[in-house]
Design a protein around this motif. Structure first.
Motif, PDB file in Angstrom:
ATOM      1  N   MET A  17      45.204  68.044   6.379  1.00  0.00           N
ATOM      2  CA  MET A  17      44.536  67.557   5.175  1.00  0.00           C
ATOM      3  C   MET A  17      44.656  66.029   5.067  1.00  0.00           C
ATOM      4  O   MET A  17      43.709  65.342   4.679  1.00  0.00           O
ATOM      5  CB  MET A  17      45.144  68.229   3.935  1.00  0.00           C
ATOM      6  CG  MET A  17      44.461  67.832   2.626  1.00  0.00           C
ATOM      7  SD  MET A  17      42.714  68.274   2.570  1.00  0.00           S
ATOM      8  CE  MET A  17      42.857  70.041   2.342  1.00  0.00           C
ATOM      9  N   GLU A  18      45.828  65.502   5.422  1.00  0.00           N
ATOM     10  CA  GLU A  18      46.026  64.054   5.387  1.00  0.00           C
ATOM     11  C   GLU A  18      45.073  63.343   6.350  1.00  0.00           C
ATOM     12  O   GLU A  18      44.522  62.288   6.038  1.00  0.00           O
ATOM     13  CB  GLU A  18      47.472  63.693   5.731  1.00  0.00           C
ATOM     14  CG  GLU A  18      48.484  64.021   4.658  1.00  0.00           C
ATOM     15  CD  GLU A  18      48.343  63.142   3.437  1.00  0.00           C
ATOM     16  OE1 GLU A  18      47.899  61.995   3.568  1.00  0.00           O
ATOM     17  OE2 GLU A  18      48.673  63.608   2.334  1.00  0.00           O
ATOM     18  N   VAL A  19      44.871  63.922   7.537  1.00  0.00           N
ATOM     19  CA  VAL A  19      43.957  63.330   8.515  1.00  0.00           C
ATOM     20  C   VAL A  19      42.531  63.339   7.983  1.00  0.00           C
ATOM     21  O   VAL A  19      41.798  62.339   8.089  1.00  0.00           O
ATOM     22  CB  VAL A  19      44.035  64.088   9.862  1.00  0.00           C
ATOM     23  CG1 VAL A  19      42.951  63.597  10.811  1.00  0.00           C
ATOM     24  CG2 VAL A  19      45.409  63.903  10.503  1.00  0.00           C
ATOM     25  N   VAL A  20      42.130  64.458   7.396  1.00  0.00           N
ATOM     26  CA  VAL A  20      40.771  64.576   6.853  1.00  0.00           C
ATOM     27  C   VAL A  20      40.553  63.566   5.738  1.00  0.00           C
ATOM     28  O   VAL A  20      39.524  62.885   5.690  1.00  0.00           O
ATOM     29  CB  VAL A  20      40.520  66.017   6.340  1.00  0.00           C
ATOM     30  CG1 VAL A  20      39.193  66.093   5.592  1.00  0.00           C
ATOM     31  CG2 VAL A  20      40.507  66.999   7.505  1.00  0.00           C
ATOM     32  N   LEU A  21      41.539  63.451   4.824  1.00  0.00           N
ATOM     33  CA  LEU A  21      41.422  62.483   3.735  1.00  0.00           C
ATOM     34  C   LEU A  21      41.430  61.044   4.264  1.00  0.00           C
ATOM     35  O   LEU A  21      40.829  60.152   3.666  1.00  0.00           O
ATOM     36  CB  LEU A  21      42.571  62.676   2.739  1.00  0.00           C
ATOM     37  CG  LEU A  21      42.532  63.967   1.911  1.00  0.00           C
ATOM     38  CD1 LEU A  21      43.796  64.107   1.078  1.00  0.00           C
ATOM     39  CD2 LEU A  21      41.306  64.011   1.014  1.00  0.00           C
ATOM     40  N   GLY A  22      42.093  60.833   5.397  1.00  0.00           N
ATOM     41  CA  GLY A  22      42.132  59.496   5.976  1.00  0.00           C
ATOM     42  C   GLY A  22      40.812  59.051   6.572  1.00  0.00           C
ATOM     43  O   GLY A  22      40.573  57.848   6.749  1.00  0.00           O
ATOM     44  N   ILE A  23      39.919  59.999   6.873  1.00  0.00           N
ATOM     45  CA  ILE A  23      38.611  59.662   7.435  1.00  0.00           C
ATOM     46  C   ILE A  23      37.821  58.793   6.463  1.00  0.00           C
ATOM     47  O   ILE A  23      37.171  57.817   6.857  1.00  0.00           O
ATOM     48  CB  ILE A  23      37.821  60.945   7.775  1.00  0.00           C
ATOM     49  CG1 ILE A  23      38.494  61.687   8.928  1.00  0.00           C
ATOM     50  CG2 ILE A  23      36.371  60.617   8.136  1.00  0.00           C
ATOM     51  CD1 ILE A  23      37.900  63.054   9.206  1.00  0.00           C
ATOM     52  N   ASP A  24      37.889  59.144   5.163  1.00  0.00           N
ATOM     53  CA  ASP A  24      37.188  58.350   4.153  1.00  0.00           C
ATOM     54  C   ASP A  24      37.665  56.903   4.171  1.00  0.00           C
ATOM     55  O   ASP A  24      36.868  55.957   4.166  1.00  0.00           O
ATOM     56  CB  ASP A  24      37.438  58.937   2.753  1.00  0.00           C
ATOM     57  CG  ASP A  24      37.110  60.417   2.680  1.00  0.00           C
ATOM     58  OD1 ASP A  24      36.388  60.897   3.565  1.00  0.00           O
ATOM     59  OD2 ASP A  24      37.577  61.080   1.739  1.00  0.00           O
ATOM     60  N   ASN A  25      38.987  56.750   4.180  1.00  0.00           N
ATOM     61  CA  ASN A  25      39.596  55.422   4.208  1.00  0.00           C
ATOM     62  C   ASN A  25      39.179  54.652   5.457  1.00  0.00           C
ATOM     63  O   ASN A  25      38.835  53.466   5.401  1.00  0.00           O
ATOM     64  CB  ASN A  25      41.119  55.594   4.174  1.00  0.00           C
ATOM     65  CG  ASN A  25      41.843  54.421   3.548  1.00  0.00           C
ATOM     66  OD1 ASN A  25      43.015  54.497   3.233  1.00  0.00           O
ATOM     67  ND2 ASN A  25      41.168  53.307   3.349  1.00  0.00           N
ATOM     68  N   LEU A  26      39.195  55.344   6.593  1.00  0.00           N
ATOM     69  CA  LEU A  26      38.875  54.716   7.873  1.00  0.00           C
ATOM     70  C   LEU A  26      37.416  54.276   7.948  1.00  0.00           C
ATOM     71  O   LEU A  26      37.101  53.221   8.508  1.00  0.00           O
ATOM     72  CB  LEU A  26      39.191  55.687   9.011  1.00  0.00           C
ATOM     73  CG  LEU A  26      39.187  55.119  10.429  1.00  0.00           C
ATOM     74  CD1 LEU A  26      40.136  53.946  10.538  1.00  0.00           C
ATOM     75  CD2 LEU A  26      39.563  56.190  11.433  1.00  0.00           C
ATOM     76  N   LEU A  27      36.508  55.073   7.394  1.00  0.00           N
ATOM     77  CA  LEU A  27      35.089  54.698   7.366  1.00  0.00           C
ATOM     78  C   LEU A  27      34.901  53.370   6.634  1.00  0.00           C
ATOM     79  O   LEU A  27      34.195  52.479   7.097  1.00  0.00           O
ATOM     80  CB  LEU A  27      34.265  55.786   6.671  1.00  0.00           C
ATOM     81  CG  LEU A  27      33.685  56.908   7.531  1.00  0.00           C
ATOM     82  CD1 LEU A  27      32.995  57.936   6.636  1.00  0.00           C
ATOM     83  CD2 LEU A  27      32.713  56.362   8.561  1.00  0.00           C
ATOM     84  N   PHE A  28      35.533  53.261   5.466  1.00  0.00           N
ATOM     85  CA  PHE A  28      35.403  52.045   4.670  1.00  0.00           C
ATOM     86  C   PHE A  28      35.972  50.845   5.425  1.00  0.00           C
ATOM     87  O   PHE A  28      35.343  49.779   5.479  1.00  0.00           O
ATOM     88  CB  PHE A  28      36.114  52.216   3.327  1.00  0.00           C
ATOM     89  CG  PHE A  28      35.992  51.023   2.426  1.00  0.00           C
ATOM     90  CD1 PHE A  28      34.843  50.807   1.683  1.00  0.00           C
ATOM     91  CD2 PHE A  28      37.026  50.098   2.334  1.00  0.00           C
ATOM     92  CE1 PHE A  28      34.730  49.701   0.858  1.00  0.00           C
ATOM     93  CE2 PHE A  28      36.921  48.991   1.508  1.00  0.00           C
ATOM     94  CZ  PHE A  28      35.768  48.793   0.770  1.00  0.00           C
ATOM     95  N   ILE A  29      37.156  51.011   6.018  1.00  0.00           N
ATOM     96  CA  ILE A  29      37.788  49.915   6.757  1.00  0.00           C
ATOM     97  C   ILE A  29      36.914  49.485   7.934  1.00  0.00           C
ATOM     98  O   ILE A  29      36.732  48.289   8.187  1.00  0.00           O
ATOM     99  CB  ILE A  29      39.190  50.336   7.245  1.00  0.00           C
ATOM    100  CG1 ILE A  29      40.149  50.486   6.055  1.00  0.00           C
ATOM    101  CG2 ILE A  29      39.752  49.324   8.244  1.00  0.00           C
ATOM    102  CD1 ILE A  29      41.518  51.040   6.422  1.00  0.00           C
ATOM    103  N   SER A  30      36.338  50.451   8.655  1.00  0.00           N
ATOM    104  CA  SER A  30      35.509  50.140   9.824  1.00  0.00           C
ATOM    105  C   SER A  30      34.270  49.346   9.433  1.00  0.00           C
ATOM    106  O   SER A  30      33.925  48.342  10.069  1.00  0.00           O
ATOM    107  CB  SER A  30      35.097  51.426  10.539  1.00  0.00           C
ATOM    108  OG  SER A  30      36.225  52.115  11.021  1.00  0.00           O
TER     109      SER A  30
END
Length: 222
Positions: free
Chosen positions: A1-14
């Protein structure tokens, strides 16, 4: 779940770091993800305070609003505003003197501040989700460390993939707008199952992948 939630964060950072000059992008991504790790571990250290964020502060139209809700609404509004602004720039780059990919129209400090704001929102959402799944803090710490490690490994390949495929940028911005709308809805008390959101995102990504394959085949034929 943490990895999935981190995708949102990573998209924005990228997307955000791709607007920086080439020599600053890698450092900005590492700082952004490092801040996300520090924030998550810091919030885990104050877990009793985090739990209190879910307690109602006031009521609006029958909906109880907590500090967590206010943070989600503020973060969602910021995400929707940022995604809308970037979509507008991408659709009409001449008016703004920049393009969506590789634009250097943002300072390093501004990018870090914006990443920090979204790190806070995603970190609180992530930790509260983790608290609801397990009472064991060491398990949460391990989950956070694994998720951030995955983010570090995926950050540069994802950013380069987005940079080299302009149509992916628009899709990613649409994802961010969807995520922002979901955060606002959750803050207002309308629970949206994350499985539906990620299923819709996966389906859209699959359609875009098929489009990319079709475009590549047409280019080879030409």
């Amino acid at each position: 779940m943490e990895v999935v939630l981190g995708i949102d964060n990573l998209l924005f950072i990228s997307i955000l770091t791709n607007k920086l000059p080439e020599e600053h992008r890698e450092r900005a991504r590492r700082i952004g993800i490092g801040l996300a790790l520090i924030m998550r571990l810091g919030l885990l250290a104050t877990i009793s305070w985090i739990v209190q964020l879910t307690e109602p502060v006031f009521t609006v139209l029958g909906n109880e609003i907590s500090w967590k809700d206010m943070i989600l609404i503020a973060g969602g509004l910021f995400l929707v505003w940022k995604a809308t602004k970037e979509i507008h720039h991408a659709m009409d780059p001449v008016d703004h003197g920049e393009t969506m990919v590789g634009a250097a129209g943002m300072s390093f400090g501004s990018a870090i501040v914006q990443i920090l704001v979204l790190d806070l929102v995603f970190s609180i959402d992530s930790i509260i989700t983790a608290v609801g799944m397990t009472p064991h803090v060491p398990v949460m710490v391990i989950a956070v460390l694994v998720a951030v490690t995955v983010m570090l490994l995926a950050a540069t390949p994802l950013a380069r993939f987005i940079e080299h495929n302009p149509t992916i940028v628009m899709l990613a911005l649409s994802f961010l707008m969807l995520i922002g709308t979901t955060l606002i809805a959750e803050g207002l008390g309308f629970y949206v199952p994350k499985g539906y959101i990620y299923a819709a995102m996966a389906f859209s990504a699959l359609v875009e992948a098929l489009n990319m394959v079709a475009r590549n085949r047409r280019r080879r034929k030409a």
